[in-house]
Design an enzyme around this catalytic site. Structure first.
Site, short mmCIF file in Angstrom:
data_model
loop_
_atom_site.label_atom_id
_atom_site.label_comp_id
_atom_site.label_asym_id
_atom_site.label_seq_id
_atom_site.Cartn_x
_atom_site.Cartn_y
_atom_site.Cartn_z
N ASP A 225 49.82 37.06 43.95
CA ASP A 225 49.38 38.01 43.13
C ASP A 225 50.93 38.81 42.71
OD1 ASP A 225 46.93 37.55 42.76
OD2 ASP A 225 46.40 39.08 44.13
N ASP B 176 49.74 41.96 37.16
CA ASP B 176 48.80 40.91 37.50
C ASP B 176 47.51 41.29 37.85
OD1 ASP B 176 48.17 38.01 37.94
OD2 ASP B 176 47.80 38.73 39.92
N GLU C 103 49.54 40.09 31.25
CA GLU C 103 48.97 38.70 30.60
C GLU C 103 47.93 38.55 29.85
OE1 GLU C 103 48.44 34.34 32.79
OE2 GLU C 103 48.40 36.17 34.01
#
Length: 417
Positions: free
Chosen positions: A356, A191, A275
């Site tokens: 996170d 992340d 991501e």
């Protein structure tokens, strides 16, 4: 696979003059060829081919009084300049037809002599590496090279670059075979953020170095000094170089740090999942400076390149996947939360999550779900799953995301620690 190896070169004063002359000739040939094609289109004539352009703007131009100085430089960089124009047109046509993905590509534009970044390319016929380590360039001579590492194979071409700070580099293209690392059982989700650069699903935290923020004071002083200089003066050129060197130091430091981080991650893990952030959109908001300073796109690109070279897997999770809203323990979707909320408790199971770390675990689970169900792989329970999928996979199935009471695909299965 083709790789680039870049080295710093130190041409003499005479060689710098010869390189400047070659830069100018290559630019003129490019602009003449572009003007010829634009004029042909305006007159309704057929599209000029590369061979015809080469005869027109190089061979025939050398015999005229206006372009006789083209004979003072090597012909190889001039021909490669025309190849660059062909590539620019090909990218434009592929973009218009939909063959080329990504941002739209416009028509080629004329090059300016005021550009602070110059480049020219030599093929095998235009350069060779001497036994004493110097780089011989046609009609330029032997240039001293600082070999920071040896080339793994004979280069097929070399590009000479002059950056805005006045440094010269030689970028060699070599063809090497992929060298796969031993397979591992570890897979991680990452992340990316700004408060901390990255949080890994195994609990590792990578701090954000903020290279640009740390150098802002020095950059501000150099830019202020530049603004006081008279335009067109030699002192302004010196001040401009000073600003360029300060920015180059920041960029080089960031690039070196990103290389070290991505190399470590690729060596320690078999599969990495990220991501698909909308970096371009975030770069237009109030956090634009911090987003550009982070270099997320470069981080992802380096991971993908090294994964393809060393036999690893990089999976990209769709940007619409709500990694910060799902509970990595039970899969319950708890809804959106402001950025100020760094910890939250799941409303279904009551587990306390770090924002996170929870997102990284959800990205890992979603990436694994896509990888194991990739086209060609078995989807029935009890069937063996191939250990390695394709080097680069994109996309995440989001079928059940709108419903808050239904577990999203790949959201669970990761125990909270």
């Amino acid at each position: 696979m083709h790789l680039r190896y870049s080295y710093r070169i130190y041409p003499t004063a005479g060689q710098r003059s010869a390189l400047a002359r070659t830069f100018g000739c290559a630019r003129v040939v490019y602009n003449d060829a572009l003007a010829a094609r634009k004029q042909a289109r305006k007159d309704g004539l057929p599209y000029p081919k590369s061979t015809g352009l080469q005869k027109l703007v190089i061979t025939a131009a050398k015999k005229t009084a206006e372009r006789a100085w083209l004979a003072s430089v090597g012909v190889d960089p001039l021909i490669q300049s025309l190849r660059d124009l062909d590539t620019a047109y090909r990218n434009y046509f592929d973009s218009v037809s939909g063959k080329r993905q990504g941002r739209p590509v416009g028509l080629p534009r004329f090059k300016s002599r005021k550009d602070n970044r110059q480049s020219l390319r030599f093929t095998r016929n235009g350069f060779r590496i001497r036994g004493n380590g110097k780089l011989n360039l046609a009609k330029i001579g032997d240039v001293r090279v600082r070999w920071s590492r040896s080339l793994p194979a004979d280069p097929s071409s070399v590009t000479i670059l002059l950056d805005p700070s006045g440094r010269y580099h030689a970028s060699f293209v070599v063809d090497v075979e992929p060298s796969h690392l031993p397979e591992l059982d570890t897979e991680i989700g990452i992340d990316l953020g700004l408060a901390t650069y990255a949080v890994l699903s195994d609990g590792q935290v990578i701090d954000n170095p903020r290279f640009l923020r740390k150098a802002e004071k020095k950059l501000r002083a150099a830019q202020r000094e530049l603004s006081r200089k008279a335009k067109g003066s030699k002192n302004r050129e010196k001040a401009r170089r000073k600003v360029a060197r300060a920015h180059a130091k920041v960029a080089d430091t960031r690039h070196d740090w990103l290389h070290k981080q991505t190399t470590r991650i690729i060596r320690e893990t078999q599969a990495v999942y990220l991501e698909d952030l909308n970096v371009r959109g975030l770069g237009r908001g109030r956090l634009a400076k911090s987003v550009h300073d982070a270099g997320w796109s470069t981080f992802r690109r380096l991971l993908e390149e090294k994964a393809a070279r060393y036999g690893r897997t990089v999976g990209i999770v769709h940007r619409a996947f709500p990694s910060s809203q799902l509970c990595s323990q039970c899969g319950h979707r708890d809804g959106p939360k402001p950025l100020a909320v760094r910890e939250w408790a799941c409303g279904a199971c009551g587990v306390l999550h770090d924002r996170d770390l929870n997102a990284a675990r959800n990205i890992l689970a979603a990436g694994q779900a896509d990888r194991l169900n990739a086209p060609g792989g078995p989807v029935r329970p009890g069937v063996a799953i191939p250990h390695r999928a394709r080097p680069d996979e994109r996309g995440t199935h989001l079928g059940d995301l709108p419903r808050t009471d239904v577990r999203a695909a790949g959201a669970g299965g990761i125990p909270a620690r």
